[in-house]
Enzyme design. Structure first.
Site, PDB file in Angstrom:
ATOM      1  CE  LYS A   1      -2.353   3.439   1.818  1.00  0.00           C
ATOM      2  NZ  LYS A   1      -1.938   4.609   1.072  1.00  0.00           N
TER       3      LYS A   1
ATOM      4  N   GLY B   1       6.623   5.961   7.885  1.00  0.00           N
ATOM      5  CA  GLY B   1       5.779   7.146   7.786  1.00  0.00           C
ATOM      6  C   GLY B   1       5.848   7.972   9.047  1.00  0.00           C
TER       7      GLY B   1
ATOM      8  N   GLY C   1       2.319   5.678  12.871  1.00  0.00           N
ATOM      9  CA  GLY C   1       2.978   4.479  13.413  1.00  0.00           C
ATOM     10  C   GLY C   1       2.396   4.075  14.760  1.00  0.00           C
TER      11      GLY C   1
ATOM     12  CD  GLU D   1      13.022   1.749   9.656  1.00  0.00           C
ATOM     13  OE1 GLU D   1      13.612   2.780  10.019  1.00  0.00           O
ATOM     14  OE2 GLU D   1      13.480   0.604   9.839  1.00  0.00           O
TER      15      GLU D   1
ATOM     16  CB  CYS E   1      12.928  10.052   7.854  1.00  0.00           C
ATOM     17  SG  CYS E   1      13.974   8.988   6.871  1.00  0.00           S
TER      18      CYS E   1
ATOM     19  CD  GLU F   1       9.350  14.172  10.600  1.00  0.00           C
ATOM     20  OE1 GLU F   1       8.200  13.718  10.723  1.00  0.00           O
ATOM     21  OE2 GLU F   1      10.279  13.536  10.080  1.00  0.00           O
TER      22      GLU F   1
HETATM   23  P1  NAP Z   1       2.098   9.152   6.738  1.00  0.00           P
HETATM   24  O1  NAP Z   1       1.074  10.213   6.601  1.00  0.00           O
HETATM   25  O2  NAP Z   1       2.258   8.512   8.060  1.00  0.00           O
HETATM   26  O3  NAP Z   1       1.762   8.067   5.611  1.00  0.00           O
HETATM   27  C1  NAP Z   1       2.568   6.938   5.388  1.00  0.00           C
HETATM   28  C2  NAP Z   1       1.744   5.814   4.799  1.00  0.00           C
HETATM   29  O4  NAP Z   1       0.792   5.377   5.772  1.00  0.00           O
HETATM   30  C3  NAP Z   1       0.920   6.239   3.575  1.00  0.00           C
HETATM   31  O5  NAP Z   1       0.872   5.182   2.658  1.00  0.00           O
HETATM   32  C4  NAP Z   1      -0.446   6.497   4.172  1.00  0.00           C
HETATM   33  O6  NAP Z   1      -1.503   6.402   3.243  1.00  0.00           O
HETATM   34  C5  NAP Z   1      -0.508   5.373   5.204  1.00  0.00           C
HETATM   35  N1  NAP Z   1      -1.487   5.574   6.272  1.00  0.00           N
HETATM   36  C6  NAP Z   1      -2.079   6.721   6.681  1.00  0.00           C
HETATM   37  N2  NAP Z   1      -2.930   6.469   7.698  1.00  0.00           N
HETATM   38  C7  NAP Z   1      -2.879   5.137   7.935  1.00  0.00           C
HETATM   39  C8  NAP Z   1      -3.534   4.266   8.855  1.00  0.00           C
HETATM   40  N3  NAP Z   1      -4.423   4.710   9.756  1.00  0.00           N
HETATM   41  N4  NAP Z   1      -3.237   2.946   8.826  1.00  0.00           N
HETATM   42  C9  NAP Z   1      -2.336   2.468   7.945  1.00  0.00           C
HETATM   43  N5  NAP Z   1      -1.694   3.236   7.032  1.00  0.00           N
HETATM   44  C10 NAP Z   1      -1.955   4.566   7.036  1.00  0.00           C
HETATM   45  O7  NAP Z   1       3.530   9.708   6.317  1.00  0.00           O
HETATM   46  P2  NAP Z   1       3.927  10.509   5.009  1.00  0.00           P
HETATM   47  O8  NAP Z   1       3.431  11.900   5.092  1.00  0.00           O
HETATM   48  O9  NAP Z   1       3.575   9.706   3.802  1.00  0.00           O
HETATM   49  O10 NAP Z   1       5.530  10.503   5.122  1.00  0.00           O
HETATM   50  C11 NAP Z   1       6.232  11.433   5.880  1.00  0.00           C
HETATM   51  C12 NAP Z   1       6.645  10.830   7.208  1.00  0.00           C
HETATM   52  O11 NAP Z   1       7.368   9.628   6.996  1.00  0.00           O
HETATM   53  C13 NAP Z   1       7.594  11.736   7.984  1.00  0.00           C
HETATM   54  O12 NAP Z   1       7.258  11.715   9.344  1.00  0.00           O
HETATM   55  C14 NAP Z   1       8.951  11.088   7.755  1.00  0.00           C
HETATM   56  O13 NAP Z   1       9.915  11.373   8.733  1.00  0.00           O
HETATM   57  C15 NAP Z   1       8.580   9.645   7.736  1.00  0.00           C
HETATM   58  N6  NAP Z   1       9.605   8.863   7.043  1.00  0.00           N
HETATM   59  C16 NAP Z   1      10.378   8.011   7.787  1.00  0.00           C
HETATM   60  C17 NAP Z   1      11.394   7.290   7.173  1.00  0.00           C
HETATM   61  C18 NAP Z   1      12.269   6.337   7.954  1.00  0.00           C
HETATM   62  O14 NAP Z   1      12.877   5.477   7.332  1.00  0.00           O
HETATM   63  N7  NAP Z   1      12.376   6.452   9.257  1.00  0.00           N
HETATM   64  C19 NAP Z   1      11.618   7.426   5.800  1.00  0.00           C
HETATM   65  C20 NAP Z   1      10.798   8.307   5.087  1.00  0.00           C
HETATM   66  C21 NAP Z   1       9.797   9.010   5.712  1.00  0.00           C
HETATM   67  P3  NAP Z   1      -2.085   7.732   2.530  1.00  0.00           P
HETATM   68  O15 NAP Z   1      -0.979   8.318   1.753  1.00  0.00           O
HETATM   69  O16 NAP Z   1      -3.170   7.214   1.692  1.00  0.00           O
HETATM   70  O17 NAP Z   1      -2.569   8.624   3.647  1.00  0.00           O
END
Ligand code: NAP
Length: 489
Positions: free
Chosen positions: A176, A229, A234, A249, A283, A380
């Site tokens: 997904k 994410g 998380g 992550e 991130c 963040e």
């Molecule tokens: P996000 O809003 O948490 O979304 C990540 C993924 O989770 C998307 O596919 C999203 O789908 C899905 N999602 C949303 N709500 C969910 C739920 N209730 N249950 C299951 N899945 C759900 O994060 P983002 O805005 O895409 O990415 C930015 C974040 O990722 C930042 O905080 C960044 O630091 C972090 N990140 C961490 C790493 C690492 O390796 N540590 C690497 C890259 C990014 P939708 O898009 O459809 O909402």
């Protein structure tokens, strides 16, 4: 206006529309123009995807791992062949500067090659037994159906960090991707299909995280969820996952520490790249810079001068160094933190406003005189904003660096080897860089955070540990009952 292409989901070896018949559009963040129409998957589609992955698991897991690895070699070859067109599509979809988009694809190529080789390793261990004529060892086994949920900021690289080791280990996958980068995910799955992945082994469902992501996490047939994410997403996943393996992550509030003996021009390169590369949407972005009191003023001047010269624009245009933010919501969030910083009493050195009126562009932004408790030093932002904090000495710098809830990627610039090693030990983060920025993970080393940056390690050998179970095997060839801990004399 030309007709928009319609993209489908991939379930049980078939490209198909959502059972809900609902779709969504994805906009180019630099131009605001739509790039395509995508399926808004339903819970019913998730059910089909899990069913298909479950059905495919038996055969796939029995294929010898070196053979599974060969498919990944083919994936690497196809990614290489299509690198330029994929990089352009990536930039169009998420705004990353073209050179960085090429890097994103290169990371996926490297991961495919590395994980292909893992097909010939998948090492277990042998050890001694406390009893005579008894053999003790471990072997690696796949987990089952794995749900891979990914963000948008590395739309080829991050899925590759999950999909490739999961597949090499013999798992089947329900993938997904972020709703902000569905096209890149589709391109990656098309390549895996072309490389010869059997039907059902990989299933792609697009659509809203709160609906279909949630359905993947909640399903008992999914034995592992690998999530990258936002920290809060998380946390929600962890609450709902039940008894299954989860790897998280998450975000961070990374730091570059600059000591008074550092090579300042090297540190400057590192801060500019760390804070403003990928428009700060990493991130591992350097969203804090802790500078020794005695060089703060000098370093600020250098940083200001360099930041002024950064070229902002469409990532496809030559010479552009800072692309747009991913969407309007991100633009609002970044600007909200500018207002918060000003209200908290930090001094705005540069930026703090939108760039242009079209697209989601924001000026690279630097705050100084930031105290470690301010929200701009704690939370963040995920945009081109960094906060300068001063420190009296190394102890003070390390204490301030560790004063956040996160711990992913921290860095120190110093020429003093004693200070460097002290920082390596004392910094509370999953990754430490010395005389390099917070950015630059290589695929064959472990990657992951501590504290609220999550748990689990991707990359290298640790990815294999994540995506497999280690089974313990005892072989007793003594021909008699031997009781462990009892018959030991
Ligand atoms: P996000 O809003 O948490 O979304 C990540 C993924 O989770 C998307 O596919 C999203 O789908 C899905 N999602 C949303 N709500 C969910 C739920 N209730 N249950 C299951 N899945 C759900 O994060 P983002 O805005 O895409 O990415 C930015 C974040 O990722 C930042 O905080 C960044 O630091 C972090 N990140 C961490 C790493 C690492 O390796 N540590 C690497 C890259 C990014 P939708 O898009 O459809 O909402």
């Amino acid at each position: 206006m030309p007709k928009l292409p319609v993209f489908k989901m991939f379930i049980d070896g078939q490209w198909q529309s959502s059972s809900s018949s609902q779709t969504f559009q994805k906009l180019n963040p630099a131009t605001g123009r739509p790039i395509g129409i995508f399926q808004r998957g339903s819970k019913h589609d998730v059910n089909d995807a899990i069913e298909s992955a479950e059905k495919a698991f038996g055969k796939w897991s029995e294929i010898p791992a070196p053979k599974r690895g060969k498919i990944l070699l083919k994936v690497a070859e196809l990614l290489e062949k299509n690198k330029e067109s994929l990089a352009k599509e990536l930039t169009e979809e998420m705004g990353k500067v073209l050179e960085e988009s090429r890097g994103d694809i290169q990371e996926a190529i490297d991961m495919a090659e590395y994980m292909a080789g893992e097909g010939r390793r998948l090492f277990g261990k042998t050890t001694t037994s406390e009893l005579k004529n008894k053999f003790a060892m471990t072997i690696r086994e796949p987990i089952g159906v794995v749900g891979c949920i990914t963000p948008w900021n590395f739309p080829f690289a991050i899925p590759s960090w999950k999909l490739f080791p999961a597949l090499a280990c013999g798992n089947t996958v329900v993938f997904k991707p972020s709703s902000d980068t569905p096209r890149c995910a589709i391109r990656l799955v098309e390549i895996l299909e072309k490389a010869g992945l059997p039907k059902g082994v990989l299933n792609l469902v697009t659509g809203s995280g709160s609906s279909i992501g949630d359905a993947i996490v909640n399903d008992k047939r999914v034995r592992m969820v690998s999530f990258t994410g936002h920290r809060d997403t998380g946390k929600g996943i962890l609450k709902k996952a039940g008894i299954k393996k989860v790897s998280l992550e998450l975000g961070s509030k990374n730091v570059v520490i600059i000591m008074n003996d550092a090579d300042l021009s090297l540190a400057l390169d590192g801060v500019v790249w760390g804070a403003f590369g990928t428009t700060g949407q990493r991130c591992t972005a350097a969203s804090r810079v802790i500078v020794h009191d005695s060089i703060k003023e000098k370093f600020e001047k250098m940083l200001l001068e360099r930041t002024r010269k950064l070229k902002i624009g469409n990532g496809l245009d030559k010479g552009v160094q800072v692309g747009p933010l991913i969407n309007k919501e991100a633009l609002r969030k970044v600007h909200k933190y500018t207002r918060i910083g000003l209200k908290e009493g930090a001094k705005l050195l540069i930026g703090g406003k939108r760039y242009g009126i079209k697209g989601n562009f924001y000026h690279p932004t630097i705050f100084t005189n930031v105290s470690p408790k301010m929200r701009i030093a704690q939370e963040e932002i995920f945009g081109p904003t960094t906060a300068i904090i001063s420190a009296k000495n190394l102890d003070d710098a390390i204490e301030k660096a560790n004063s956040v809830e996160y711990g992913l990627s921290f860095s120190i610039y110093t020429k003093d080897i004693d200070k460097a090693f002290e920082a390596i030990r004392k910094l509370q983060s999953g990754i430490v860089y010395v005389n390099a920025s917070t950015i630059g993970a290589e695929i064959h080393l472990p990657f992951g955070g501590v504290k609220e940056s999550g748990f689990g390690r991707e990359g290298g050998w640790t990815a294999i540990e994540e995506f497999s179970n280690e089974k313990t095997v005892y072989v007793d060839y003594s021909g008699k009952l031997q009781r462990a801990q009892i018959d030991v004399d």
